[in-house]
Design a protein around this motif. Structure first.
Motif, mmCIF file in Angstrom:
data_model
loop_
_atom_site.group_PDB
_atom_site.id
_atom_site.type_symbol
_atom_site.label_atom_id
_atom_site.label_comp_id
_atom_site.label_asym_id
_atom_site.label_seq_id
_atom_site.Cartn_x
_atom_site.Cartn_y
_atom_site.Cartn_z
ATOM 1 N N LEU A 179 0.835 -1.206 0.000
ATOM 2 C CA LEU A 179 0.000 0.000 0.000
ATOM 3 C C LEU A 179 0.867 1.252 0.000
ATOM 4 C CD1 LEU A 179 -2.816 -1.024 2.517
ATOM 5 C CD2 LEU A 179 -3.063 -0.651 0.059
ATOM 6 N N LEU A 180 1.956 1.214 0.748
ATOM 7 C CA LEU A 180 2.859 2.359 0.793
ATOM 8 C C LEU A 180 3.483 2.621 -0.572
ATOM 9 C CD1 LEU A 180 4.421 4.542 2.287
ATOM 10 C CD2 LEU A 180 6.050 2.788 3.023
ATOM 11 N N GLY A 181 3.937 1.570 -1.241
ATOM 12 C CA GLY A 181 4.516 1.741 -2.573
ATOM 13 C C GLY A 181 3.513 2.333 -3.553
ATOM 14 N N ALA A 182 2.282 1.817 -3.518
ATOM 15 C CA ALA A 182 1.239 2.347 -4.395
ATOM 16 C C ALA A 182 0.918 3.800 -4.051
ATOM 17 C CB ALA A 182 -0.021 1.489 -4.290
ATOM 18 N N GLU A 183 0.923 4.109 -2.759
ATOM 19 C CA GLU A 183 0.644 5.482 -2.316
ATOM 20 C C GLU A 183 1.715 6.445 -2.818
ATOM 21 O OE1 GLU A 183 -1.037 8.783 -0.444
ATOM 22 O OE2 GLU A 183 -1.868 6.815 -0.947
ATOM 23 N N LEU A 184 2.958 6.059 -2.785
ATOM 24 C CA LEU A 184 4.033 6.920 -3.276
ATOM 25 C C LEU A 184 3.891 7.171 -4.776
ATOM 26 C CD1 LEU A 184 7.068 5.467 -1.278
ATOM 27 C CD2 LEU A 184 5.892 7.650 -0.885
ATOM 28 N N LEU A 185 3.497 6.145 -5.523
ATOM 29 C CA LEU A 185 3.277 6.323 -6.961
ATOM 30 C C LEU A 185 2.100 7.254 -7.215
ATOM 31 C CD1 LEU A 185 3.802 2.663 -8.272
ATOM 32 C CD2 LEU A 185 5.339 4.623 -8.578
ATOM 33 N N ALA A 186 1.005 7.077 -6.457
ATOM 34 C CA ALA A 186 -0.166 7.939 -6.618
ATOM 35 C C ALA A 186 0.150 9.379 -6.236
ATOM 36 C CB ALA A 186 -1.325 7.409 -5.766
ATOM 37 N N THR A 187 0.980 9.547 -5.219
ATOM 38 C CA THR A 187 1.385 10.895 -4.807
ATOM 39 C C THR A 187 2.219 11.565 -5.900
ATOM 40 O OG1 THR A 187 1.362 10.296 -2.459
ATOM 41 C CG2 THR A 187 2.656 12.226 -3.078
ATOM 42 N N GLY A 188 3.120 10.810 -6.503
ATOM 43 C CA GLY A 188 3.900 11.346 -7.619
ATOM 44 C C GLY A 188 3.011 11.775 -8.774
ATOM 45 N N TRP A 204 -4.044 16.445 -16.531
ATOM 46 C CA TRP A 204 -3.371 15.139 -16.474
ATOM 47 C C TRP A 204 -4.128 14.174 -15.548
ATOM 48 C CZ3 TRP A 204 2.704 15.553 -16.276
ATOM 49 C CH2 TRP A 204 3.142 16.333 -17.340
ATOM 50 N N ALA A 205 -5.455 14.167 -15.647
ATOM 51 C CA ALA A 205 -6.287 13.295 -14.799
ATOM 52 C C ALA A 205 -5.970 13.517 -13.324
ATOM 53 C CB ALA A 205 -6.117 11.829 -15.181
ATOM 54 N N LEU A 206 -5.881 14.779 -12.953
ATOM 55 C CA LEU A 206 -5.570 15.171 -11.580
ATOM 56 C C LEU A 206 -6.522 14.561 -10.570
ATOM 57 C CD1 LEU A 206 -4.318 16.953 -9.352
ATOM 58 C CD2 LEU A 206 -5.696 18.853 -10.221
ATOM 59 N N GLY A 207 -7.822 14.599 -10.890
ATOM 60 C CA GLY A 207 -8.818 14.071 -9.960
ATOM 61 C C GLY A 207 -8.652 12.589 -9.708
ATOM 62 N N ALA A 208 -8.379 11.837 -10.760
ATOM 63 C CA ALA A 208 -8.200 10.389 -10.600
ATOM 64 C C ALA A 208 -6.993 10.087 -9.727
ATOM 65 C CB ALA A 208 -8.059 9.727 -11.972
ATOM 66 N N GLY A 209 -5.896 10.826 -9.940
ATOM 67 C CA GLY A 209 -4.700 10.614 -9.130
ATOM 68 C C GLY A 209 -4.939 10.919 -7.667
ATOM 69 N N GLN A 210 -5.609 12.040 -7.394
ATOM 70 C CA GLN A 210 -5.881 12.394 -6.002
ATOM 71 C C GLN A 210 -6.821 11.395 -5.337
ATOM 72 O OE1 GLN A 210 -7.279 16.429 -5.384
ATOM 73 N NE2 GLN A 210 -5.212 16.984 -4.741
ATOM 74 N N ARG A 211 -7.828 10.942 -6.075
ATOM 75 C CA ARG A 211 -8.776 9.993 -5.488
ATOM 76 C C ARG A 211 -8.101 8.659 -5.187
ATOM 77 N NH1 ARG A 211 -11.238 13.892 -7.790
ATOM 78 N NH2 ARG A 211 -13.402 14.478 -7.350
ATOM 79 N N LEU A 212 -7.200 8.233 -6.048
ATOM 80 C CA LEU A 212 -6.446 7.013 -5.773
ATOM 81 C C LEU A 212 -5.556 7.219 -4.545
ATOM 82 C CD1 LEU A 212 -5.474 4.177 -6.492
ATOM 83 C CD2 LEU A 212 -3.818 5.220 -8.059
ATOM 84 N N GLN A 213 -4.931 8.374 -4.455
ATOM 85 C CA GLN A 213 -4.066 8.709 -3.330
ATOM 86 C C GLN A 213 -4.837 8.631 -2.013
ATOM 87 O OE1 GLN A 213 -2.762 12.796 -3.467
ATOM 88 N NE2 GLN A 213 -0.833 12.359 -2.418
ATOM 89 N N VAL A 214 -6.008 9.247 -1.972
ATOM 90 C CA VAL A 214 -6.832 9.266 -0.757
ATOM 91 C C VAL A 214 -7.380 7.882 -0.442
ATOM 92 C CG1 VAL A 214 -8.999 10.160 0.187
ATOM 93 C CG2 VAL A 214 -7.407 11.713 -0.944
#
Length: 262
Positions: A179-188, A204-214
């Protein structure tokens, strides 16, 4: 084997419950699947759902406040009753719960400093923001949002390291690094998208990235909640303050973790 004192079992149950509630409140944005928000979830900031000019802004501000206060209460209870940091071997846990408290406090503050409008869907709002003609809450919101995510990432790193170093929380120990690795990728992804939007190069699909991050943060919180709840049901003993140094592998007798019967 000594059993967990009733007061500490209650504290662990409270921490688990608060963590679970925070995870649920932190993902209130999924309601946009069934509610008409007028915002594009692939492109829009999550914070835009709570903007002052949005019809459901009040609802999302309340859920953000609830998530922040639950996180703050969970971390405060863990620090006050879990004997976190009782020795050098617990410093990862101390850092993690402290970061979780920062995450909660910043999230609560974030809800009190909403955007005035939605820049990704409102060209006039975006133009005013670029020209610096929006209220100061926009800048304050950016600061609290950054602090919240910094706290969340620090908590994920520290408590996942604590789980693996001290052999606590089997769920976090097993799935936390993924989960941490995926979170770092989503944060990037989110940071790159924000930079592109601010430079006028699209979202750049900002909303999708933030929603995945959260979502990943919420899943990690839920996993931690389940592990803490399981430790309360198992009746793990209260941790001692002595023992191995931080560089050694410690027996599973730390704060809010499970210990199997001998």
């Amino acid at each position: 084997m000594p059993r967990l004192q009733p007061g500490h079992r209650t504290a662990r149950t409270a921490v688990a419950t608060l963590l679970l509630l925070s995870a649920v409140a932190y993902t209130a944005w999924v309601l946009e699947v069934v509610l008409s928000t007028g915002l594009d979830p692939v492109q829009a900031y999550i914070s835009e759902l709570a903007a002052e000019d949005q019809p459901l802004g009040g609802l999302f501000r309340v859920t953000d406040l609830a998530a922040g206060l639950c996180l703050l209460a969970a971390a405060g209870t863990a620090l006050a009753t879990g004997r976190v940091g009782a020795s050098r071997r617990h410093r990862w846990a101390l850092a993690g719960w402290s970061a979780l408290a920062l995450f909660g406090a910043a999230t609560a503050a974030d809800s009190r400093l909403p955007l005035s409008c939605a820049p990704t869907s409102d060209e006039m709002c975006a133009a005013r923001e670029t020209a610096g003609l929006v209220p100061a809450t926009h800048t304050a919101h950016a600061v609290t949002s950054s602090l919240a995510m910094a706290g969340a990432l620090t908590a994920l790193v520290s408590l996942t390291v604590a789980a693996r170093r001290y052999r606590w929380w089997p769920g976090v120990r097993r799935f936390g690094p993924w989960l941490l690795g995926a979170e770092l990728l989503a944060t990037g992804w989110s940071l790159a998208s924000i930079a592109a939007f601010q430079a006028g190069r699209g979202t750049w699909a900002l909303g999708a990235g933030q929603r995945l991050q959260v979502l990943l943060v919420a899943l990690w919180l839920g996993l931690l909640a389940l592990d803490v709840a399981r430790s309360a049901r198992a009746g793990a003993p209260d941790p001692s303050g002595g023992g191995a140094g931080d560089g050694e592998r410690c027996p599973p007798t730390g704060p809010f973790q499970e210990r199997r019967p001998a």
